[in-house]
Design a protein around this motif. Sequence first.
Motif, PDB file in Angstrom:
ATOM      1  N   GLU A   5     108.321  31.230  63.954  1.00 60.19           N
ATOM      2  CA  GLU A   5     107.959  32.301  63.025  1.00 60.19           C
ATOM      3  C   GLU A   5     107.187  33.424  63.718  1.00 60.19           C
ATOM      4  O   GLU A   5     107.269  34.576  63.303  1.00 60.19           O
ATOM      5  CB  GLU A   5     107.109  31.744  61.892  1.00 60.19           C
ATOM      6  CG  GLU A   5     107.857  30.775  61.002  1.00 60.19           C
ATOM      7  CD  GLU A   5     106.937  30.075  60.022  1.00 60.19           C
ATOM      8  OE1 GLU A   5     105.705  30.131  60.195  1.00 60.19           O
ATOM      9  OE2 GLU A   5     107.461  29.461  59.083  1.00 60.19           O
ATOM     10  N   ALA A  68     105.178  36.102  57.859  1.00 58.47           N
ATOM     11  CA  ALA A  68     105.145  34.735  58.374  1.00 58.47           C
ATOM     12  C   ALA A  68     103.856  34.031  57.962  1.00 58.47           C
ATOM     13  O   ALA A  68     103.859  32.835  57.649  1.00 58.47           O
ATOM     14  CB  ALA A  68     105.300  34.735  59.891  1.00 58.47           C
ATOM     15  N   GLY A  72     104.603  31.192  55.539  1.00 60.57           N
ATOM     16  CA  GLY A  72     104.773  30.089  56.481  1.00 60.57           C
ATOM     17  C   GLY A  72     103.827  29.031  56.285  1.00 60.57           C
ATOM     18  O   GLY A  72     103.595  28.033  55.904  1.00 60.57           O
TER      19      GLY A  72
END
Length: 72
Positions: A5, A68, A72
């Motif tokens: 990522e 991200a 994430g």
Amino acid sequence: MNLVELAPSVVFVAAGGYMYSRPMSVRSFVSPRKWKESPEEAAQLQRVLAKAVGFALVGGGVLWFVIALAFG
């Protein structure tokens, strides 16, 4: 958050930073005809276009990093 990522954001920021700081060292965004007809004008246009693309890449890299972090 894992490396997959983060890697694209680092690459975008690095490439954009290099392009912004050294606009005459990257790929030419100006046509060869323009370089032959008016070298000074072509050089100025190259600086403007390369800095704009570099800035966009840095912005895209930062945006990618923020997304991200958020997802994430």
